[in-house]
Scaffold this motif. Structure first.
Motif, PDB file in Angstrom:
ATOM      1  N   SER A 138      19.689  83.174  66.423  1.00 25.87           N
ATOM      2  CA  SER A 138      20.799  83.287  67.364  1.00 25.87           C
ATOM      3  C   SER A 138      20.368  82.975  68.794  1.00 25.87           C
ATOM      4  CB  SER A 138      21.408  84.695  67.300  1.00 25.87           C
ATOM      5  OG  SER A 138      22.141  84.878  66.110  1.00 25.87           O
ATOM      6  N   ILE A 139      19.125  83.229  69.118  1.00 27.27           N
ATOM      7  CA  ILE A 139      18.621  82.946  70.465  1.00 27.27           C
ATOM      8  C   ILE A 139      18.321  81.464  70.643  1.00 27.27           C
ATOM      9  CG2 ILE A 139      16.657  83.319  72.030  1.00 27.27           C
ATOM     10  CD1 ILE A 139      16.580  86.231  70.930  1.00 27.27           C
ATOM     11  N   TYR A 140      17.652  80.865  69.682  1.00 24.32           N
ATOM     12  CA  TYR A 140      17.227  79.463  69.799  1.00 24.32           C
ATOM     13  C   TYR A 140      18.287  78.474  69.324  1.00 24.32           C
ATOM     14  CZ  TYR A 140      12.261  80.498  70.706  1.00 24.32           C
ATOM     15  OH  TYR A 140      11.069  80.909  71.258  1.00 24.32           O
ATOM     16  N   GLY A 141      19.072  78.847  68.294  1.00 26.08           N
ATOM     17  CA  GLY A 141      19.833  77.870  67.549  1.00 26.08           C
ATOM     18  C   GLY A 141      18.929  77.189  66.536  1.00 26.08           C
ATOM     19  N   GLY A 142      19.514  76.493  65.564  1.00 26.01           N
ATOM     20  CA  GLY A 142      18.716  75.752  64.597  1.00 26.01           C
ATOM     21  C   GLY A 142      17.899  76.639  63.674  1.00 26.01           C
ATOM     22  N   LEU A 143      16.786  76.088  63.217  1.00 22.44           N
ATOM     23  CA  LEU A 143      15.896  76.740  62.261  1.00 22.44           C
ATOM     24  C   LEU A 143      14.751  77.429  62.987  1.00 22.44           C
ATOM     25  CD1 LEU A 143      14.919  77.030  59.204  1.00 22.44           C
ATOM     26  CD2 LEU A 143      13.588  74.942  59.639  1.00 22.44           C
ATOM     27  N   VAL A 144      14.420  78.650  62.573  1.00 18.34           N
ATOM     28  CA  VAL A 144      13.274  79.357  63.141  1.00 18.34           C
ATOM     29  C   VAL A 144      12.448  79.961  62.016  1.00 18.34           C
ATOM     30  CG1 VAL A 144      14.397  79.906  65.345  1.00 18.34           C
ATOM     31  CG2 VAL A 144      14.577  81.511  63.424  1.00 18.34           C
ATOM     32  N   ILE A 145      11.149  80.072  62.274  1.00 17.90           N
ATOM     33  CA  ILE A 145      10.220  80.750  61.365  1.00 17.90           C
ATOM     34  C   ILE A 145       9.415  81.706  62.203  1.00 17.90           C
ATOM     35  CG2 ILE A 145       8.337  80.490  59.703  1.00 17.90           C
ATOM     36  CD1 ILE A 145      10.208  77.395  60.568  1.00 17.90           C
ATOM     37  N   GLY A 146       9.364  82.993  61.803  1.00 17.58           N
ATOM     38  CA  GLY A 146       8.696  83.959  62.651  1.00 17.58           C
ATOM     39  C   GLY A 146       8.021  85.075  61.892  1.00 17.58           C
ATOM     40  N   THR A 147       7.193  85.814  62.616  1.00 18.41           N
ATOM     41  CA  THR A 147       6.564  87.022  62.094  1.00 18.41           C
ATOM     42  C   THR A 147       6.577  88.067  63.196  1.00 18.41           C
ATOM     43  OG1 THR A 147       4.587  87.939  61.011  1.00 18.41           O
ATOM     44  CG2 THR A 147       4.223  86.306  62.749  1.00 18.41           C
ATOM     45  N   HIS A 148       6.637  89.335  62.796  1.00 20.66           N
ATOM     46  CA  HIS A 148       6.846  90.394  63.785  1.00 20.66           C
ATOM     47  C   HIS A 148       6.127  91.672  63.366  1.00 20.66           C
ATOM     48  CE1 HIS A 148       8.913  93.221  66.441  1.00 20.66           C
ATOM     49  NE2 HIS A 148       9.208  93.931  65.367  1.00 20.66           N
ATOM     50  N   THR A 149       5.485  92.302  64.337  1.00 21.48           N
ATOM     51  CA  THR A 149       4.941  93.647  64.160  1.00 21.48           C
ATOM     52  C   THR A 149       5.310  94.463  65.396  1.00 21.48           C
ATOM     53  OG1 THR A 149       2.818  93.224  65.267  1.00 21.48           O
ATOM     54  CG2 THR A 149       2.960  92.687  62.905  1.00 21.48           C
ATOM     55  N   GLU A 150       4.924  95.718  65.400  1.00 19.53           N
ATOM     56  CA  GLU A 150       5.197  96.556  66.567  1.00 19.53           C
ATOM     57  C   GLU A 150       4.444  96.079  67.799  1.00 19.53           C
ATOM     58  OE1 GLU A 150       7.335  99.130  67.096  1.00 19.53           O
ATOM     59  OE2 GLU A 150       8.172  98.538  65.158  1.00 19.53           O
ATOM     60  N   THR A 151       3.394  95.301  67.603  1.00 16.27           N
ATOM     61  CA  THR A 151       2.581  94.877  68.753  1.00 16.27           C
ATOM     62  C   THR A 151       2.787  93.431  69.172  1.00 16.27           C
ATOM     63  OG1 THR A 151       0.726  94.339  67.270  1.00 16.27           O
ATOM     64  CG2 THR A 151       0.775  96.555  68.222  1.00 16.27           C
ATOM     65  N   SER A 152       3.379  92.599  68.317  1.00 15.81           N
ATOM     66  CA  SER A 152       3.570  91.200  68.705  1.00 15.81           C
ATOM     67  C   SER A 152       4.668  90.552  67.874  1.00 15.81           C
ATOM     68  CB  SER A 152       2.270  90.397  68.547  1.00 15.81           C
ATOM     69  OG  SER A 152       1.905  90.302  67.180  1.00 15.81           O
ATOM     70  N   THR A 153       5.248  89.505  68.449  1.00 16.18           N
ATOM     71  CA  THR A 153       6.264  88.708  67.763  1.00 16.18           C
ATOM     72  C   THR A 153       5.945  87.239  68.002  1.00 16.18           C
ATOM     73  OG1 THR A 153       7.938  90.420  68.160  1.00 16.18           O
ATOM     74  CG2 THR A 153       8.733  88.231  67.528  1.00 16.18           C
ATOM     75  N   ASN A 154       5.882  86.458  66.922  1.00 13.79           N
ATOM     76  CA  ASN A 154       5.593  85.033  67.033  1.00 13.79           C
ATOM     77  C   ASN A 154       6.654  84.250  66.278  1.00 13.79           C
ATOM     78  OD1 ASN A 154       2.687  84.892  68.289  1.00 13.79           O
ATOM     79  ND2 ASN A 154       2.615  86.511  66.745  1.00 13.79           N
ATOM     80  N   VAL A 155       7.341  83.361  66.993  1.00 12.66           N
ATOM     81  CA  VAL A 155       8.420  82.580  66.403  1.00 12.66           C
ATOM     82  C   VAL A 155       8.218  81.107  66.734  1.00 12.66           C
ATOM     83  CG1 VAL A 155      10.901  82.092  66.452  1.00 12.66           C
ATOM     84  CG2 VAL A 155      10.089  84.462  66.448  1.00 12.66           C
ATOM     85  N   LEU A 156       8.379  80.253  65.739  1.00 12.61           N
ATOM     86  CA  LEU A 156       8.324  78.809  65.924  1.00 12.61           C
ATOM     87  C   LEU A 156       9.708  78.218  65.688  1.00 12.61           C
ATOM     88  CD1 LEU A 156       5.011  77.923  64.049  1.00 12.61           C
ATOM     89  CD2 LEU A 156       5.345  78.231  66.508  1.00 12.61           C
ATOM     90  N   TYR A 157      10.090  77.266  66.533  1.00 11.75           N
ATOM     91  CA  TYR A 157      11.379  76.588  66.409  1.00 11.75           C
ATOM     92  C   TYR A 157      11.219  75.389  65.489  1.00 11.75           C
ATOM     93  CZ  TYR A 157      15.422  73.767  67.840  1.00 11.75           C
ATOM     94  OH  TYR A 157      16.563  73.012  67.858  1.00 11.75           O
ATOM     95  N   GLY A 158      12.124  75.265  64.506  1.00 10.82           N
ATOM     96  CA  GLY A 158      11.987  74.222  63.493  1.00 10.82           C
ATOM     97  C   GLY A 158      13.007  73.106  63.579  1.00 10.82           C
ATOM     98  N   GLY A 159      13.734  73.010  64.699  1.00 10.40           N
ATOM     99  CA  GLY A 159      14.685  71.918  64.854  1.00 10.40           C
ATOM    100  C   GLY A 159      16.026  72.204  64.210  1.00 10.40           C
TER     101      GLY A 159
END
Length: 311
Positions: A138-159
């Motif tokens: 919802s933030i980026y639009g398109g396709l996203v792939i991500g991982t999340h913990t209480e200490t970090s969040t990593n998201v890649l935009y997939g177009g």
């Protein structure tokens, strides 16, 4: 200081695509819009069918998220009248609560001077939601792939995937809490390795545009489909009909369900929709497309103008 009226538009989303459990999300072209103007107290209102019975005051989810973000930033929020417009059905697996969370974050961001980066919005949203799939889409639009913990969040935009999305929407709701309640607390090691490998191939196929492989992996999920079938009794039949009688690539639960999502060739969605509607007359069968934009903010414009710009 007077506040210039503004609007915030956030797309809905479909999460998981089968084995991409809690990590893959795809924004869809159904939207939640907030029309915001200064007021002497907080008030949320809506005439949208999908928002009947919403909380109208500070118990509204959007306010609660906005107030939390403002507190974390050490800021106060001026009271506003917020008109909500939405065509995202509630509790159907199309990210209605995620869209509300993202809208709340952007509401706070706008009211305190736009200090947040996209990454910070994703972090706030993932901490509130517990995982990044719906909210990041919802933030980026398109396709996203991500991982999340209480200490970090990593998201890649997939177009923006060049596909149609055919959704079968049952009339009944399915609360995410209930859908999570049927999942096991742990998986056997061999099963976890197999489930992970299916998810890896799904992501690779999505990024390469290999829709046939992506559809095959959607059908082979081991993370949640085997356990949620009891809550969505038509799931297996839908997957079978999609595989055997249509040109769609594959089918899976949309998020926690009960909506089921078919990944279809671009410009073939309406043809597949007609076939599935004949097979499943009790469902709403709709053709959607990936939303090309995530959060959109317009200053001093009406909803009518905003909708025209989105469409």
């Amino acid at each position: 200081m007077s506040l210039e009226p503004f609007s915030i538009t956030v797309p809905g989303s479909s999460a998981n695509l089968g084995p991409g459990f809690d990590s893959v999300g795809l924004a869809v072209n159904r939207f939640l819009t907030l029309e915001v103007q200064q007021s002497d107290q907080w008030l949320f209102a809506s005439s949208s069918v999908d928002l009947q019975g919403i909380e109208t005051g500070e118990d509204n989810l959007i306010y609660q998220v906005a107030a939390h973000v403002a507190k974390e930033l050490g800021q106060d929020l001026p009271p506003c009248h917020v008109e909500m417009i939405s065509d995202i059905p509630l509790a159907r697996g199309l990210g209605s609560s995620a869209a509300a969370i993202v809208a709340g974050i952007e509401l706070a961001n706008q009211l305190v001077g736009e200090p947040l980066s996209v990454e910070e919005k994703v972090r706030f949203a993932s901490l509130w939601e517990g995982h990044p799939d719906n909210v990041a889409a919802s933030i980026y639009g398109g396709l996203v792939i991500g991982t999340h913990t209480e200490t970090s969040t990593n998201v890649l935009y997939g177009g923006i995937p060049e596909v149609d999305l055919v959704l079968l929407v049952p009339s009944e709701e399915l609360k995410t809490k209930k859908a999570r309640g049927v999942l096991p607390s742990e998986l056997d090691y061999r099963q976890a390795v197999r489930a992970s490998s299916v998810a890896n191939v799904l992501v690779a196929a999505l990024l390469q545009g290999d829709w046939k492989a992506a559809g095959k992996m959607m059908n082979e999920d081991l993370f949640h489909h085997p356990y949620r079938r009891e809550l969505v009794p038509h799931l297996e039949e839908v997957i079978r009909v999609v595989q055997e009688e249509t040109s769609a690539y594959g089918a899976a639960l949309s998020g926690a369900g009960p909506t089921m999502l078919c990944l279809a060739p671009a410009k073939r969605g309406e043809e597949i929709q007609e076939k599935l509607q004949r097979h499943f007359p009790a469902f709403e069968v709709a053709v959607l497309r990936p939303a090309k934009e995530g959060i959109q903010v317009k200053k001093g414009v009406s909803h009518k103008e905003t909708s025209a710009q989105i469409n």
